[in-house]
Design a protein around this motif. Structure first.
Motif, short mmCIF file in Angstrom:
data_model
loop_
_atom_site.label_atom_id
_atom_site.label_comp_id
_atom_site.label_asym_id
_atom_site.label_seq_id
_atom_site.Cartn_x
_atom_site.Cartn_y
_atom_site.Cartn_z
N THR A 133 -4.56 6.42 6.14
CA THR A 133 -5.56 5.48 6.63
C THR A 133 -4.99 4.07 6.56
O THR A 133 -4.53 3.65 5.50
N PRO A 134 -4.97 3.34 7.68
CA PRO A 134 -4.45 1.98 7.67
C PRO A 134 -5.13 1.11 6.60
O PRO A 134 -6.33 1.21 6.38
N LYS A 135 -4.33 0.30 5.95
CA LYS A 135 -4.76 -0.67 4.93
C LYS A 135 -5.29 -0.01 3.66
O LYS A 135 -5.85 -0.67 2.80
N SER A 136 -5.11 1.29 3.53
CA SER A 136 -5.54 1.99 2.31
C SER A 136 -4.51 1.76 1.20
O SER A 136 -3.38 1.32 1.46
N ASP A 137 -4.90 2.07 -0.03
CA ASP A 137 -3.97 1.97 -1.15
C ASP A 137 -2.76 2.86 -0.92
O ASP A 137 -1.63 2.49 -1.21
N ALA A 138 -3.00 4.06 -0.37
CA ALA A 138 -1.89 4.99 -0.10
C ALA A 138 -0.93 4.42 0.94
O ALA A 138 0.29 4.54 0.79
N ALA A 139 -1.45 3.79 1.97
CA ALA A 139 -0.60 3.20 3.01
C ALA A 139 0.21 2.04 2.43
O ALA A 139 1.40 1.88 2.75
N GLN A 140 -0.40 1.23 1.57
CA GLN A 140 0.31 0.12 0.94
C GLN A 140 1.39 0.65 -0.01
O GLN A 140 2.50 0.11 -0.07
N SER A 141 1.09 1.71 -0.71
CA SER A 141 2.07 2.34 -1.58
C SER A 141 3.24 2.88 -0.76
O SER A 141 4.41 2.79 -1.16
N HIS A 142 2.94 3.42 0.40
CA HIS A 142 3.98 3.94 1.29
C HIS A 142 4.92 2.83 1.72
O HIS A 142 6.14 3.02 1.76
N VAL A 143 4.39 1.65 2.04
CA VAL A 143 5.22 0.50 2.40
C VAL A 143 6.17 0.18 1.24
O VAL A 143 7.37 -0.02 1.44
N ARG A 144 5.65 0.16 0.03
CA ARG A 144 6.49 -0.15 -1.13
C ARG A 144 7.57 0.91 -1.33
O ARG A 144 8.70 0.59 -1.68
N GLN A 145 7.22 2.17 -1.10
CA GLN A 145 8.20 3.25 -1.23
C GLN A 145 9.31 3.11 -0.19
O GLN A 145 10.50 3.26 -0.51
N VAL A 146 8.95 2.82 1.05
CA VAL A 146 9.95 2.64 2.09
C VAL A 146 10.85 1.47 1.74
O VAL A 146 12.08 1.56 1.86
N ARG A 147 10.28 0.38 1.27
CA ARG A 147 11.08 -0.80 0.91
C ARG A 147 11.97 -0.56 -0.30
O ARG A 147 12.97 -1.25 -0.46
N SER A 148 11.63 0.40 -1.14
CA SER A 148 12.43 0.65 -2.35
C SER A 148 13.67 1.50 -2.09
O SER A 148 14.55 1.60 -2.95
N VAL A 149 13.78 2.07 -0.90
CA VAL A 149 14.96 2.89 -0.57
C VAL A 149 16.16 1.97 -0.37
O VAL A 149 16.09 0.98 0.37
N ALA A 150 17.25 2.29 -1.05
CA ALA A 150 18.46 1.48 -0.94
C ALA A 150 19.04 1.63 0.48
O ALA A 150 19.27 2.75 0.94
#
Length: 87
Positions: free
Chosen positions: A40-57
């Motif tokens: 769901t856009p703007k959900s906590d899960a979607a925001q967490s997903h952004v952080r996960q993608v950004r954490s990939v080296a």
């Protein structure tokens, strides 16, 4: 989750033949990856997903950028939080 690139599409970590390749996502000096999820856009899960993608080296010598509405929300919240007084 599905990842689309200029050379193909992957779904759940495997190559997926879901249709024609979008050659507009790639060029000789850059590659755009489009990450598509059912979150769901703007959900906590979607925001967490952004952080996960950004954490990939990223690969050496690359400078990835993560965008989209959820990334904008994450950035805005962090920017506001950085400016709030700390106790």
């Amino acid at each position: 989750m599905r990842v689309e690139t200029g050379t193909g599409t992957c779904s759940e970590g495997r190559s997926a033949a879901t249709g024609p390749v979008d050659s507009g996502l790639g060029r000789p000096d850059a590659q755009r990856l489009s990450v598509v999820s059912s979150l769901t856009p703007k959900s906590d899960a979607a925001q967490s997903h952004v952080r996960q993608v950004r954490s990939v080296a990223p690969p050496t010598g690359t400078h990835p950028l993560v965008g989209g509405t959820d990334a904008v929300l994450v950035d805005a919240r962090e920017s506001i939080a950085d400016r709030l007084p700390r106790p």
